[in-house]
Design a protein around this motif. Structure first.
Motif, mmCIF file in Angstrom:
data_model
loop_
_atom_site.group_PDB
_atom_site.id
_atom_site.type_symbol
_atom_site.label_atom_id
_atom_site.label_comp_id
_atom_site.label_asym_id
_atom_site.label_seq_id
_atom_site.Cartn_x
_atom_site.Cartn_y
_atom_site.Cartn_z
ATOM 1 N N ASP A 102 9.525 15.364 -13.860
ATOM 2 C CA ASP A 102 9.294 14.858 -12.512
ATOM 3 C C ASP A 102 9.305 13.329 -12.460
ATOM 4 N N THR A 103 9.396 12.700 -13.596
ATOM 5 C CA THR A 103 9.409 11.244 -13.650
ATOM 6 C C THR A 103 10.609 10.686 -12.886
ATOM 7 N N ALA A 104 10.344 9.798 -11.940
ATOM 8 C CA ALA A 104 11.409 9.251 -11.086
ATOM 9 C C ALA A 104 10.803 8.233 -10.125
ATOM 10 N N ILE A 105 11.679 7.532 -9.437
ATOM 11 C CA ILE A 105 11.269 6.784 -8.254
ATOM 12 C C ILE A 105 11.324 7.746 -7.081
ATOM 13 N N TYR A 106 10.248 7.826 -6.328
ATOM 14 C CA TYR A 106 10.182 8.729 -5.184
ATOM 15 C C TYR A 106 10.322 7.931 -3.898
ATOM 16 N N TYR A 107 11.224 8.394 -3.055
ATOM 17 C CA TYR A 107 11.510 7.736 -1.790
ATOM 18 C C TYR A 107 11.221 8.681 -0.628
ATOM 19 N N CYS A 108 10.723 8.131 0.455
ATOM 20 C CA CYS A 108 10.711 8.920 1.679
ATOM 21 C C CYS A 108 11.813 8.402 2.590
ATOM 22 N N ALA A 109 12.284 9.272 3.444
ATOM 23 C CA ALA A 109 13.376 8.937 4.336
ATOM 24 C C ALA A 109 13.230 9.730 5.625
#
Length: 125
Positions: free
Chosen positions: A90-97
């Motif tokens: 699950d490691t990542a940069i998380y973005y909302c859009a």
């Protein structure tokens, strides 16, 4: 000016939990479906979950079903992503859009109208 601001990312051990928040401003929140996306190092950005504004229905990718929960508080113009049983994958940069549609059916990486700058999530093994 439309702004989406993510918060809540961080470093957590495998099996742990985090709650991400996405605070929106400059738009009529009720008119937008909101999604969470992520991008891991060396990989393409992928959709994780999306929530409709019309009926708060939701959708998830298979890899997070049963572990992640998306929710929205229209009174606060905020969408949350509760992430439980986190895995190193699950490691990542998380973005909302946000997309100017009332249903999650239109949520996709290439279709969103506005993006936040992201919050990093690192899950250690």
């Amino acid at each position: 000016e439309v702004q989406l601001v993510e918060s809540g990312g961080g470093l957590v051990q495998a099996g742990g939990s985090l709650r991400l928040s996405c605070a929106a401003s400059g738009l009529t929140f009720d008119d937008y479906a909101i999604g969470w996306f992520r991008q891991a190092p060396g990989k393409e950005r992928e959709g994780v979950s999306c929530t409709s504004s019309s009926d708060a229905s939701t959708v998830y990718i298979d890899s997070v079903k049963g572990r992640f929960t998306i929710s929205r508080d229209n009174a606060k113009n905020t969408v949350y992503l509760q992430m439980n049983s986190l895995k190193p994958g699950d490691t990542a940069i998380y973005y909302c859009a946000a997309i100017l549609r009332r249903t999650w059916v239109f949520c996709s990486t290439g279709a969103m109208d506005y993006w936040g700058k992201g919050t990093p999530v690192t899950v250690s093994s």
